[in-house]
Design an enzyme around this catalytic site. Sequence first.
Site, PDB file in Angstrom:
ATOM      1  N   SER A 165       0.819  -1.227   0.000  1.00 24.54           N
ATOM      2  CA  SER A 165       0.000   0.000   0.000  1.00 24.54           C
ATOM      3  C   SER A 165       0.844   1.264   0.000  1.00 24.54           C
ATOM      4  CB  SER A 165      -0.886   0.044   1.248  1.00 24.54           C
ATOM      5  OG  SER A 165      -1.710  -1.068   1.299  1.00 24.54           O
TER       6      SER A 165
ATOM      7  N   ASN B 149       1.907   3.417  11.022  1.00 30.39           N
ATOM      8  CA  ASN B 149       1.158   3.931  12.194  1.00 30.39           C
ATOM      9  C   ASN B 149       1.550   3.096  13.405  1.00 30.39           C
ATOM     10  OD1 ASN B 149      -0.613   1.909  10.484  1.00 30.39           O
ATOM     11  ND2 ASN B 149      -1.207   1.636  12.620  1.00 30.39           N
TER      12      ASN B 149
ATOM     13  N   HIS C 209      -3.231   0.893  -4.513  1.00 33.05           N
ATOM     14  CA  HIS C 209      -2.588  -0.184  -5.264  1.00 33.05           C
ATOM     15  C   HIS C 209      -2.837   0.019  -6.755  1.00 33.05           C
ATOM     16  CE1 HIS C 209      -1.513  -3.182  -2.068  1.00 33.05           C
ATOM     17  NE2 HIS C 209      -2.306  -2.386  -1.389  1.00 33.05           N
TER      18      HIS C 209
ATOM     19  N   HIS D 275      -6.834   4.541   6.836  1.00 28.45           N
ATOM     20  CA  HIS D 275      -6.133   4.116   5.626  1.00 28.45           C
ATOM     21  C   HIS D 275      -5.404   5.312   4.988  1.00 28.45           C
ATOM     22  CE1 HIS D 275      -5.107   1.432   2.422  1.00 28.45           C
ATOM     23  NE2 HIS D 275      -5.787   2.098   1.507  1.00 28.45           N
TER      24      HIS D 275
ATOM     25  N   HIS E  32      -5.530  -9.211  -1.541  1.00 20.63           N
ATOM     26  CA  HIS E  32      -5.590  -9.526  -0.106  1.00 20.63           C
ATOM     27  C   HIS E  32      -6.756 -10.463   0.169  1.00 20.63           C
ATOM     28  CE1 HIS E  32      -3.780  -5.466  -0.393  1.00 20.63           C
ATOM     29  NE2 HIS E  32      -3.063  -5.825   0.655  1.00 20.63           N
TER      30      HIS E  32
ATOM     31  N   MET F 277      -1.921  -7.009   7.102  1.00 14.65           N
ATOM     32  CA  MET F 277      -2.992  -7.853   6.548  1.00 14.65           C
ATOM     33  C   MET F 277      -2.575  -8.551   5.259  1.00 14.65           C
ATOM     34  SD  MET F 277      -6.065  -5.106   6.981  1.00 14.65           S
ATOM     35  CE  MET F 277      -6.209  -4.077   8.457  1.00 14.65           C
ATOM     36  N   SER F 278      -1.274  -8.752   5.092  1.00  9.20           N
ATOM     37  CA  SER F 278      -0.840  -9.361   3.820  1.00  9.20           C
ATOM     38  C   SER F 278       0.351 -10.276   4.065  1.00  9.20           C
ATOM     39  CB  SER F 278      -0.457  -8.251   2.831  1.00  9.20           C
ATOM     40  OG  SER F 278       0.675  -7.543   3.290  1.00  9.20           O
TER      41      SER F 278
ATOM     42  N   ALA G 298       2.713  -2.367   4.225  1.00  9.21           N
ATOM     43  CA  ALA G 298       2.469  -1.345   5.236  1.00  9.21           C
ATOM     44  C   ALA G 298       2.064  -2.093   6.500  1.00  9.21           C
ATOM     45  CB  ALA G 298       1.345  -0.424   4.778  1.00  9.21           C
TER      46      ALA G 298
ATOM     47  N   TYR H 113      -8.765 -10.093   2.586  1.00  6.88           N
ATOM     48  CA  TYR H 113      -9.923  -9.288   3.013  1.00  6.88           C
ATOM     49  C   TYR H 113     -10.750  -8.776   1.842  1.00  6.88           C
ATOM     50  CZ  TYR H 113      -7.030  -5.081   2.207  1.00  6.88           C
ATOM     51  OH  TYR H 113      -6.235  -4.114   1.641  1.00  6.88           O
ATOM     52  N   GLU H 114     -10.182  -8.839   0.642  1.00  9.32           N
ATOM     53  CA  GLU H 114     -10.962  -8.426  -0.526  1.00  9.32           C
ATOM     54  C   GLU H 114     -11.926  -9.540  -0.951  1.00  9.32           C
ATOM     55  OE1 GLU H 114      -8.463  -6.060  -3.549  1.00  9.32           O
ATOM     56  OE2 GLU H 114      -6.975  -7.057  -2.287  1.00  9.32           O
TER      57      GLU H 114
HETATM   58  N1  HPA Z   1      -2.875  -3.087  11.445  1.00 10.73           N
HETATM   59  C1  HPA Z   1      -3.019  -3.931  10.395  1.00 10.73           C
HETATM   60  N2  HPA Z   1      -2.621  -3.657   9.175  1.00 10.73           N
HETATM   61  C2  HPA Z   1      -2.027  -2.473   8.963  1.00 10.73           C
HETATM   62  C3  HPA Z   1      -1.837  -1.545  10.000  1.00 10.73           C
HETATM   63  C4  HPA Z   1      -2.285  -1.874  11.307  1.00 10.73           C
HETATM   64  O1  HPA Z   1      -2.154  -1.102  12.277  1.00 10.73           O
HETATM   65  N3  HPA Z   1      -1.216  -0.463   9.443  1.00 10.73           N
HETATM   66  C5  HPA Z   1      -1.029  -0.748   8.125  1.00 10.73           C
HETATM   67  N4  HPA Z   1      -1.531  -1.959   7.832  1.00 10.73           N
END
Ligand code: HPA
Length: 272
Positions: A25, A230, A56, A242, A78, A206-207, A108, A80-81
Amino acid sequence: MITEAKSLLISRTALRPAIGVVLGSGLGAFADELSDRTVIPYAEIPGWPVSTAVGHASTLVVGNLGALPVAVMSGRPHLYEGYSPAQVVFPVNVLHAFGVRSMVFTNAAGGIHGSLEPGELVLISDHINLQGSNPLTGPNEDLLGPRFPDMSEAYSRHYRELAKSVAAELCIFMPEGVYAGMLGPSYETPAEIRFLRTIGADVVGMSTVAEVIAANHMGMKVLAVSCITNMAAGLSDRKISHEEVLETGAAVRDTLVKFLRMVLPRLEQDEL
Ligand code: HPA
């Protein structure tokens, strides 16, 4: 379907890269570094899932980094998609069939370890798969790899050593850390982050884990880097968005590009 996708790649470019890169990302800039580029939209590759996540690009770029041919995925599918684990790892299967033997994954991630700050890069040393699935379930493809692949060095120790020396030469702070792979798409709760810290995770995303499992199954060597976008949930007063993830990704992009430009040729040399 892997064969059809591979044939498409072979018909579009004369380059035969041994190294593949996946850009997470907001980290797509590296693809612009390549010369003699062939840009192939995912939608044109048979069976290739088209990633829908904002940030993306959804293109495979095959080109030269100096004299080194590389295949760069700008964007990834992903779980989650709604993609199945098999769909998520399909691109890695195709790159393997295309001749790629080393994979570099970027993503990320949220920082769990107290010393991590947004904008820092973390070299992934290991992972914890909490996605509730594994891309290798079902009949084993014996031609690709063993039924029960070893994962004790899923992230090549030697590649990590090479990455650390490149980071030192470029004065990039890049500690090692354990990546917890979550399903998403909701970010974690503060209680989940406390749990992840307790079980030994340093960063969360998440990947990546499914692709790394598939790559190891096929005997590919893996290097992976998280961009801390973050602080994980509950570790700061800020809510996680996001937009913040994409903004921080953009801010470290130049550092990541410098790192990739220098580390990829060393991975290649390693294979000789
Ligand atoms: N959690 C999960 N996935 C992420 C995060 C997070 O804090 N930041 C970027 N992708």
